[in-house]
Design a protein around this motif. Structure first.
Motif, PDB file in Angstrom:
ATOM      1  N   HIS A 286       4.693  15.169   7.817  1.00  0.00           N
ATOM      2  CA  HIS A 286       3.288  14.791   7.613  1.00  0.00           C
ATOM      3  C   HIS A 286       2.546  14.728   8.947  1.00  0.00           C
ATOM      4  CE1 HIS A 286       4.127  12.573   3.535  1.00  0.00           C
ATOM      5  NE2 HIS A 286       4.283  13.877   3.458  1.00  0.00           N
TER       6      HIS A 286
ATOM      7  N   GLU B 261      -0.372  -3.556  -5.830  1.00  0.00           N
ATOM      8  CA  GLU B 261      -0.883  -2.477  -4.985  1.00  0.00           C
ATOM      9  C   GLU B 261      -2.295  -2.834  -4.522  1.00  0.00           C
ATOM     10  OE1 GLU B 261      -0.860   1.150  -2.960  1.00  0.00           O
ATOM     11  OE2 GLU B 261       0.796   0.317  -4.125  1.00  0.00           O
TER      12      GLU B 261
ATOM     13  N   GLN C  76       0.967   4.362   0.600  1.00  0.00           N
ATOM     14  CA  GLN C  76       1.071   5.384   1.637  1.00  0.00           C
ATOM     15  C   GLN C  76       1.600   4.838   2.964  1.00  0.00           C
ATOM     16  OE1 GLN C  76       0.556   8.699   1.209  1.00  0.00           O
ATOM     17  NE2 GLN C  76       0.239   8.292  -0.958  1.00  0.00           N
TER      18      GLN C  76
ATOM     19  N   PRO D 246       6.255   7.788  -1.550  1.00  0.00           N
ATOM     20  CA  PRO D 246       5.373   8.407  -2.550  1.00  0.00           C
ATOM     21  C   PRO D 246       4.739   9.689  -2.021  1.00  0.00           C
ATOM     22  CG  PRO D 246       4.943   6.050  -2.350  1.00  0.00           C
ATOM     23  CD  PRO D 246       5.846   6.419  -1.214  1.00  0.00           C
ATOM     24  N   GLU D 247       4.369  10.573  -2.942  1.00  0.00           N
ATOM     25  CA  GLU D 247       3.660  11.792  -2.567  1.00  0.00           C
ATOM     26  C   GLU D 247       2.319  11.438  -1.927  1.00  0.00           C
ATOM     27  OE1 GLU D 247       4.662  14.964  -2.847  1.00  0.00           O
ATOM     28  OE2 GLU D 247       6.606  14.311  -3.636  1.00  0.00           O
ATOM     29  N   LEU D 248       1.844  12.325  -1.059  1.00  0.00           N
ATOM     30  CA  LEU D 248       0.530  12.125  -0.459  1.00  0.00           C
ATOM     31  C   LEU D 248      -0.557  12.172  -1.526  1.00  0.00           C
ATOM     32  CD1 LEU D 248       0.712  14.371   2.741  1.00  0.00           C
ATOM     33  CD2 LEU D 248       0.728  11.875   2.660  1.00  0.00           C
ATOM     34  N   THR D 249      -1.602  11.386  -1.322  1.00  0.00           N
ATOM     35  CA  THR D 249      -2.767  11.506  -2.188  1.00  0.00           C
ATOM     36  C   THR D 249      -3.393  12.887  -1.962  1.00  0.00           C
ATOM     37  OG1 THR D 249      -4.312  10.652  -0.538  1.00  0.00           O
ATOM     38  CG2 THR D 249      -3.195   9.032  -1.954  1.00  0.00           C
ATOM     39  N   PRO D 250      -4.188  13.392  -2.905  1.00  0.00           N
ATOM     40  CA  PRO D 250      -4.816  14.706  -2.718  1.00  0.00           C
ATOM     41  C   PRO D 250      -5.627  14.805  -1.420  1.00  0.00           C
ATOM     42  CG  PRO D 250      -5.006  14.038  -5.005  1.00  0.00           C
ATOM     43  CD  PRO D 250      -4.430  12.865  -4.266  1.00  0.00           C
ATOM     44  N   ALA D 251      -6.337  13.742  -1.068  1.00  0.00           N
ATOM     45  CA  ALA D 251      -7.151  13.780   0.156  1.00  0.00           C
ATOM     46  C   ALA D 251      -6.269  13.901   1.391  1.00  0.00           C
ATOM     47  CB  ALA D 251      -8.019  12.529   0.248  1.00  0.00           C
ATOM     48  N   PHE D 252      -5.176  13.154   1.426  1.00  0.00           N
ATOM     49  CA  PHE D 252      -4.267  13.221   2.568  1.00  0.00           C
ATOM     50  C   PHE D 252      -3.580  14.584   2.629  1.00  0.00           C
ATOM     51  CE2 PHE D 252      -3.589   8.337   2.570  1.00  0.00           C
ATOM     52  CZ  PHE D 252      -4.763   8.176   3.291  1.00  0.00           C
TER      53      PHE D 252
ATOM     54  N   TYR E  94       0.881  -1.167   0.000  1.00  0.00           N
ATOM     55  CA  TYR E  94       0.000   0.000   0.000  1.00  0.00           C
ATOM     56  C   TYR E  94       0.916   1.213   0.000  1.00  0.00           C
ATOM     57  CZ  TYR E  94      -3.184   3.588   1.812  1.00  0.00           C
ATOM     58  OH  TYR E  94      -3.906   4.740   1.992  1.00  0.00           O
TER      59      TYR E  94
ATOM     60  N   ASN F 161      -5.867  -1.988  -2.362  1.00  0.00           N
ATOM     61  CA  ASN F 161      -6.746  -0.919  -1.898  1.00  0.00           C
ATOM     62  C   ASN F 161      -7.261  -1.309  -0.513  1.00  0.00           C
ATOM     63  OD1 ASN F 161      -8.963   0.805  -1.372  1.00  0.00           O
ATOM     64  ND2 ASN F 161      -9.241   1.168  -3.566  1.00  0.00           N
TER      65      ASN F 161
END
Length: 218
Positions: free
Chosen positions: A168, A31, A9, A196-202, A7, A33
């Motif tokens: 973070h 990956e 994140q 990895p970069e944060l998802t937009p929601a995070f 995963y 979910n």
């Protein structure tokens, strides 16, 4: 062929991804979910009865738990410096592996969970745990460039991910220059890959919590 169930994140998953890349090993990524419970399917529970990631399959062998996977990869594919054979070096590496399930998990990792998963500031207890961890790391790194010995070990790989994204969880590394220098040394290793970069929601939750704390401080 190595198959890596992950995963993106998760810092625990990232330490395995990082080590696979540092070792230059080819692998296939699966990956999952987690929000849809893909780590709890019958297929995944057959691989890891605890229903957690990461999981790594290497041929007919399967391993779970990030620390256990690091040990396997180091002994199976890595040079000796990644997991020393001498009793003192091995014991010191194991101590830091234990810290990832203790001080790291209940410090910087918990702070990150509070901010980006729950949208709230980390508690004072979590902040204090993080500070104690960073102080211990600073004392250790005053003696050398790596957490154990004169070369990087899986201790460095295990501790690295959640420290590399401490911001973070609103954990400030500014007062800990030795830790920041150590992070830079890990990032300079050949084959390094960042979290990895944060998802937009995070990312939105992080910005919201940061803005809220800034208003309170104003």
């Amino acid at each position: 062929m190595i198959t890596f169930y992950t995963y993106a994140q998760s810092g625990n998953c990232h330490k395995v991804r990082l080590f696979l890349n540092l070792l230059g090993l080819p692998y296939e990524t699966r990956e999952l979910n987690l929000a849809q419970g893909e780590h709890k399917t019958e297929e995944m529970l057959a691989l890891n009865p605890f229903g957690q990631v990461p999981v790594l399959s290497d041929g007919d062998k399967t391993f779970s738990d990030s620390q256990a996977i690091l040990v396997y990869l180091a002994r199976r594919y890595g040079a000796e410096h990644w997991l020393p054979l001498d009793p003192e070096g091995l014991a010191k590496v194991v101590r830091w592996l234990a810290a990832t399930a203790g001080e790291v998990q209940f410090g910087p990792a918990a702070a990150r969970v509070a901010v980006i998963f729950r949208g709230e500031a980390p508690s004072d207890e979590v902040r204090n745990r993080s500070t104690r961890l960073l102080q211990a790391m600073s004392r250790t790194l005053a003696l050398g460039e790596w957490l154990v010995g004169d070369e990087p070990t899986i201790a460095d790989i295990a501790v690295f991910p959640y420290l590399s994204v401490a911001h973070h969880g609103l954990i400030d590394l500014t007062p800990f220059p030795r830790v920041r220098d150590w992070l830079a040394r890990v990032a300079a290793l050949p084959g390094f890959v960042p979290m990895p970069e944060l998802t937009p929601a995070f990312a939105e939750r992080l910005a919201t919590v940061h803005a809220s704390l800034s208003l309170k401080a104003a």
